[in-house]
Design an enzyme around this catalytic site. Structure first.
Site, PDB file in Angstrom:
ATOM      1  N   HIS A 207      75.198  95.221  31.591  1.00  0.00           N
ATOM      2  CA  HIS A 207      75.682  94.316  30.526  1.00  0.00           C
ATOM      3  C   HIS A 207      76.936  93.750  31.101  1.00  0.00           C
ATOM      4  O   HIS A 207      77.911  94.221  31.887  1.00  0.00           O
ATOM      5  CB  HIS A 207      75.664  94.819  29.198  1.00  0.00           C
ATOM      6  N   SER A 281      77.588  88.678  33.512  1.00  0.00           N
ATOM      7  CA  SER A 281      79.048  88.473  33.493  1.00  0.00           C
ATOM      8  C   SER A 281      79.794  89.431  34.323  1.00  0.00           C
ATOM      9  O   SER A 281      79.192  89.511  35.432  1.00  0.00           O
ATOM     10  CB  SER A 281      79.442  88.349  32.088  1.00  0.00           C
ATOM     11  N   ASP A 426      78.898  76.699  29.898  1.00  0.00           N
ATOM     12  CA  ASP A 426      79.626  77.911  29.564  1.00  0.00           C
ATOM     13  C   ASP A 426      81.380  77.591  29.713  1.00  0.00           C
ATOM     14  O   ASP A 426      81.691  77.162  30.689  1.00  0.00           O
ATOM     15  CB  ASP A 426      79.311  78.849  30.780  1.00  0.00           C
ATOM     16  N   HIS A 454      77.759  80.835  27.454  1.00  0.00           N
ATOM     17  CA  HIS A 454      77.845  82.190  28.055  1.00  0.00           C
ATOM     18  C   HIS A 454      76.861  83.180  27.314  1.00  0.00           C
ATOM     19  O   HIS A 454      76.598  84.279  28.223  1.00  0.00           O
ATOM     20  CB  HIS A 454      79.446  82.751  27.969  1.00  0.00           C
TER      21      HIS A 454
END
Length: 602
Positions: A207, A281, A426, A454
């Protein structure tokens, strides 16, 4: 008696005066005052007020707004500099009062502990921790005598600290210290023997910043097909310092710390031989580090909004900090990132107000929204400590930036199928980052999702993303299997032409369903010359090109092998079709007459 800080104050005051002078000159040079020229003034004698052209009339409000915005931004961040300086002193006394210990922060001794000639003070620790600019810190006012005699070192604070949440859910990790929290979805029919033989494929999910494994378990996992559930073991991990994973107060949360914790929690228990990686990310940095350490084990690498800004190693950390957390008031998300990334003690205060009291805030939100269950992102954003988030931001996102070039170079040489997915709107990680990855890994596939930012690159398109992931896993699995089969052939006993014929026969065996006998016979494989359909005829033409010399007397290249080499160079160096055609024309002039070489890319 000399006062070193006084000289520093005078120097900074001079800088302040110069900046104010420049700001004043910029305001006075606005078109509304000095943009008038004689040709803009009416020639009529009665004209008393000059007329400004429509072009200048349109420009001066924009310039005035930019000037005002710059002045307001300067004032806001100057006040934040002051607030962070004051909070630094306040937290010194509070830490000593509440814990009997006042561990040093990154505000003091910046000259000794910061950058020295571009090298880091400690391996894996980003120079941005000490190198952040602050008007009051630069005065050296924090180089005062500490409030206690025995000064603790960085890493001494107790866990949890008085400013962190002490509830059971936030500290349940202490019962299983050292192991990350994992959410594992096993295929229903898998057995212990299957695990030992690695008959199922493994997919590891990482994540992003201020998130947890719920980012994947609540979006992708429920939308996978039944076939994926039967053939893949899915592992979503809470990274060190986030979610339900450990949040040790003595860790600096360097990239190597995150990598080591992943290895202990996933590699060792599952004894992985091969795997797919999916990351979003900040997780992309850890995924790249993991892939670079195990390049022969990675089948596919899927990077969603990877933060990659090419720069020199000396400037890479600061480049990442300034691009991802630029000190701007607008948009609000960027302003929030800048406050939490540049101001250590302001950020700690925010975590104290929100994270430490997350149960109260969650109760208020449930009351307002009249819902018993909150969205997982609302809960995840408070499941960290300021210590873990602050150091991960600087040591992984900023500090890891200087290592990404090396990681991408290793990945480029590996067999992994690399796919980059990015939203075209984004505002957190610019779209250019994905193209930067493409420049380092030319064979990577870049997919741009229209009208996705995002978060909506995943949220709102869960089914589409799950389907795309499955297709990538399946195709990369076939590719990896094919490469392993080719590696089993003794290449030394085969010529390049024989190896190419074997590859073509394998492709024909996979794609042509009408061929009845496709079993490999010897190193060169079988000859599936049967059938009269168009696809078969095209295959035989290509097969004949493997036996056709590039020109009479050529011993090194066939017609096919030479064009394959050229196309490989075209892909690696991103030649345009026009430049490739120009090269072909030049080769026609250089090679002997009668060379079997195409005249155009088309």
């Amino acid at each position: 008696m000399a006062f070193p800080w006084l000289a520093r104050f005078q120097s900074l005051t001079s800088t302040w005066n110069n900046s104010q002078r420049n700001l004043t000159q910029h305001i006075l040079s606005a078109p509304s005052i000095n943009a008038l020229s004689p040709d803009l003034v009416s020639s009529h004698p009665s004209t008393k007020m000059p007329r400004i052209s429509s072009l200048s009339a349109k420009k001066w409000p924009e310039r005035a707004a930019n000037t005002l915005s710059g002045a307001v931004s300067f004032l806001v961040f100057f006040l934040l500099d002051m607030l962070d300086f004051v909070l630094c002193i306040v937290y010194r006394f509070l830490d000593y009062l509440m814990e009997g210990n006042s561990p040093p922060c990154y505000c003091e001794n910046r000259g000794e502990q910061g950058m020295n000639g571009g090298t880091e003070r400690q391996d894996g620790v980003s120079e941005t921790l000490h190198g952040r600019k602050n008007f009051f810190r630069d005065l050296g006012l924090l180089r005062m005598r500490r409030i206690r005699r025995n000064c603790g070192k960085m890493g001494d604070p107790v866990t949890p600290r008085w400013s962190d949440c002490g509830c059971d859910s936030c500290n349940a990790w202490q019962k299983n210290r050292g192991k990350l929290h994992l959410v594992v979805m096993e295929p229903p029919q898998v057995t212990n023997e299957d695990r030992r033989e690695n008959s199922v494929e493994n997919v590891i999910f990482f994540h992003g910043f201020l998130s947890s494994s719920s980012f994947w378990t609540e979006t992708v996992f429920p939308n996978l097909s039944e076939a994926a559930r039967l053939n893949y073991r899915l592992v979503a991990v809470d990274l060190l310092g986030f979610g339900r994973s450990p949040k040790p107060g003595d860790s600096l949360y360097r990239l190597e710390d995150h990598l080591e914790s992943v290895e202990k929690s996933i590699n060792e228990p599952f004894q992985l031989i091969s795997f797919h990686l999916v990351a979003h990310s900040m997780g992309c940095i850890i995924a790249l580090a993991f892939a670079a350490k195990y390049p022969n084990s990675v089948k596919s690498l899927i990077l969603i909004a990877p933060p990659f800004f090419p720069s020199t190693k000396e400037k890479a950390s600061y480049t990442a900090l300034n691009r991802l957390a630029q000190r701007k008031l607008w948009p609000p998300l960027l302003f929030g990132s800048s406050v939490m990334s540049w101001y250590e003690h302001v950020g700690r205060s925010v975590c104290f107000l929100i994270c430490r009291n997350h149960r109260k805030w969650e109760w208020i939100l449930r009351l307002i929204r009249r819902k018993r269950d909150l969205h997982f992102t609302t809960i995840d954003i408070t499941r960290h400590t300021h210590h873990s988030a602050w150091h991960t931001m600087h040591n992984v996102i900023c500090g890891g930036a200087k290592l990404l070039d090396d990681y991408l170079e290793v990945v480029n040489k590996s067999r992994a199928q690399v796919t980059v997915i990015h939203g075209d709107t984004d505002k957190v990680v610019p779209l250019e980052c994905s193209y930067n990855v493409k420049l380092k890994v030319p064979l990577a596939e870049v997919r741009i999702i229209s009208s996705a930012n995002h978060n909506t690159i995943v949220f709102g398109r869960e089914k589409d993303l799950a389907r795309d992931l499955e297709l990538i896993w399946y195709s990369s699995g076939i590719q990896h299997e094919y490469i392993e089969e080719r590696d089993e052939i003794e290449v030394d006993d085969m010529s390049k032409t024989d190896l190419m014929i074997a590859m073509l026969n394998d492709i024909a065996c996979r794609m042509a369903h009408e061929y009845t006998s496709c079993e490999t016979e010897g190193a060169g494989g079988s000859n599936p010359r049967s059938g009269t359909d168009e696809e078969a005829l095209r295959y035989f033409e290509i097969l004949d090109d493997t036996q056709t010399k590039l020109y009479h007397g050529c011993k090194d290249f066939s017609k096919l092998s030479f064009i394959v080499e050229l196309l490989h160079l075209k892909a690696l160096n991103q030649w345009s079709d026009t430049s490739f055609d120009m090269l072909l024309q030049l080769l026609h002039r250089v090679l002997p007459s009668g060379a079997k070489l195409a005249e155009s890319y088309y």
